[in-house]
Scaffold this active site. Structure first.
Site, PDB file in Angstrom:
ATOM      1  N   ASP A 153       0.927  -1.251  -0.054  1.00  0.00           N
ATOM      2  CA  ASP A 153       0.201  -0.157  -0.131  1.00  0.00           C
ATOM      3  C   ASP A 153       0.862   1.184  -0.028  1.00  0.00           C
ATOM      4  OD1 ASP A 153      -2.870   0.921   0.349  1.00  0.00           O
ATOM      5  OD2 ASP A 153      -2.125   2.019   1.998  1.00  0.00           O
ATOM      6  N   GLU A 199       2.161  -0.177  -4.891  1.00  0.00           N
ATOM      7  CA  GLU A 199       1.286   0.997  -5.345  1.00  0.00           C
ATOM      8  C   GLU A 199       1.642   2.020  -5.370  1.00  0.00           C
ATOM      9  OE1 GLU A 199      -3.167   2.725  -3.862  1.00  0.00           O
ATOM     10  OE2 GLU A 199      -1.557   2.430  -2.511  1.00  0.00           O
TER      11      GLU A 199
END
Ligand code: GLC
Ligand code: CA
Length: 528
Positions: A201, A264
């Site tokens: 993330d 990401e």
């Protein structure tokens, strides 16, 4: 050519766990639900399932606020249930990827609770605590991606803490070696259990300016844009020090054999490719999100493909993402007809494709009435932030009313549209059948899996390119327009078309006709 790793050959399928399949009637998807649908996923023809966060969480940001990195939220199941799911997936030949959320924890994580308890707590420095500025306000001008200042005042100890997202998501201090060690142990915990890799993330936000300098104003800011766009993220994203952190995550994965590290990262291509690391010792795949916001025309997509291919260092493996839980669905971005073209594009480009659950049946964004909004980003920036609920609606399994086979209870978000897996299953003209054909064709084609991409050309509304491997050449032509168009081709045979009746037809040397929004894959007879 050296052997490819599974994640280079394969296709990744993202499951948003709240929305895939509910098994206990609480209206929220869970691990037993996912497990029950794994046969479907395997038969679709993908190779890996990435599951968005399933860890214990107060769910302020639906699991992206982790309160325990090494367990499963009871809402989703148990650790044993996860092990069973993983065993089941592995027996079906599917890899399992988890979402690793290292930038911030939940404010209810014991680490943060300790950290906030006193200024001399041993975990104080695990988060980013700062004194107020001389005027008593926040320490600097940094803004949260969920609106407002990124600094939250904490009465208990009289300091502010930094949160790039919600105040319930305090950022960890990655300059602290203890944090790095603790997070490394988290990776090892899941790797030891047999997890095949991670999607990390907000990797590009992990570390911030050590001097906490003010971000400069963004001269390109337009009123109505999200708050944090008022500033350039000069000191809060993509800091040079981040690469050393990526390298160390990668080193840990490398100890475990073929596991994959995906990042990401929402950055420009030149910035993005740095995350592969010098000589490729960084992330295996920094996610390439260009298609998510691309202007949908042949020329623009052609340029994007060429520029990306050129920007990639020679050791870097490309990848393409067509949809995810943070962006409008492809069928809503480009329309139903072009979503079929997009499917052909995604699965014929060079590099690993990532497919978002439901896109294989052409799910569109759901309509969310104002009293049904769940997304904290939207709730905290009403009218400014484009909510993420529409792309997170439940998977539509069958035509059963009212909940499409997703739940026996009341779904946490409404069902988006009428179509379903069951309805499309036996229909050769359906989106689902198109995806299955594409996935199976790709799996069997060295040119698609490992070939070069060449002659990427836009002419009018038609985008064409070739995929070549050895003496095999596939010619791909995508009509991105709403009118029929001609395309210049070599002689060959249509292996796949979005117009199903055309499969097996000949393509002649010279001009061939494409229907409106038709995409074809042609095997070239005698490649030069
Ligand atoms: C990532 C996630 C998004 C989440 C944010 C904060 O961008 O994809 O859903 O809100 O990180 O964790
Ligand atoms: Ca449930």
């Amino acid at each position: 050519m050296s052997e490819l790793a599974w994640w280079q050959r394969g296709v990744i399928y993202q499951v948003y766990p709240r929305s895939f399949q509910d098994s206990n009637g609480d209206g929220i998807g869970d691990l037993s639900g996912i497990s029950a649908r794994l046969e479907y996923v395997a038969a679709l023809g993908v190779d890996a399932v990435w599951i968005s966060p399933i860890y214990p969480s107060p769910m302020a940001d639906f699991g992206y606020d982790v309160a325990d990195y090494c367990n499963i939220d009871p809402m989703f199941g148990t650790l044993d249930g996860f092990k069973q799911l993983m065993g089941h997936a592995h027996r079906l030949g599917l890899k399992v990827l988890l979402d690793f959320v290292p930038n911030h924890s939940s404010n209810r994580h014991p680490w943060f609770e300790e950290s906030r308890s006193s200024r001399d707590n041993p975990k104080r420095d695990w988060y980013l605590w700062r004194d107020p500025s001389p005027d008593g306000g926040p320490p600097n001008n940094w803004l949260s991606r969920m609106g407002g200042s990124a600094w939250e005042w904490d009465e208990v100890t009289g300091q502010y803490y930094y949160h790039a997202f919600l105040r319930e998501q305090p950022d960890l201090n990655w300059r602290n070696p203890q944090v790095r060690r603790a997070m490394d142990q988290v990776l090892r915990f899941w790797l030891d259990l047999g997890v095949d890799g991670f999607r990390v993330d907000v990797l590009w936000l992990l570390i911030k300016d050590a001097q906490f300098r003010d971000n400069p104003p963004n001269p390109g800011y337009l009123p109505g844009e999200p708050d944090h766009h008022r500033l350039l993220q000069t000191y809060t994203e993509d800091q040079p020090d981040v690469h050393e952190l990526v390298r160390s995550m990668r080193a840990t994965l490398d100890e475990y054999g073929e596991r994959v590290l995906i990042g990401e990262i929402y950055l420009t291509v030149p910035q993005l490719v740095k995350y592969y690391g010098v000589n490729g010792e960084g992330a295996h795949m920094p996610f390439n999100f260009q298609l998510l916001s691309a202007r949908w025309n042949a020329e623009n997509i052609a340029r994007m493909i060429r520029d990306y291919d050129v920007a990639l260092p020679e050791y870097a493996w490309p990848n393409w993402v067509l949809g995810n839980h943070d962006n409008p669905r492809v069928a809503s971005r480009v329309g139903a007809a072009q979503a079929r073209v997009a499917a052909v594009l995604l699965l014929t480009l060079r590099g690993t494709p990532t497919l978002y659950y439901g896109d294989e049946i052409g799910m569109t964004d759901g309509y969310i009435a104002s009293d049904q909004i769940q997304d904290p980003a939207e709730l905290r920036q009403p009218g400014i932030c484009q909510g993420r609920d529409p792309e997170r609606t439940p998977m539509q399994w069958d035509g059963s009313l009212p909940n499409a086979g997703f739940t026996e209870g009341k779904p946490w978000l409404p069902i988006a549209t009428a179509t379903s897996v069951r309805e499309q299953d036996g229909d050769m003209a359906s989106m689902l059948s198109l995806y299955r054909r594409l996935l199976s064709l790709r799996r069997g084609s060295a040119a698609l899996v490992r070939g070069t991409i060449e002659n990427v050309v836009a002419e009018g509304d038609v985008l064409t390119y070739e995929r070549r491997y050895g003496n095999q050449c596939l010619f791909i032509a995508l009509n991105m327009g709403a009118d029929a168009a001609t395309v210049q081709s070599h002689a060959g045979m249509v292996l796949l078309s979005t117009v199903t009746t055309r499969i097996g037809d000949a393509f002649v040397q010279g001009a061939n006709l494409l229907a409106a929004s038709e995409a074809v894959i042609v095997i070239v007879d005698s490649p030069s």
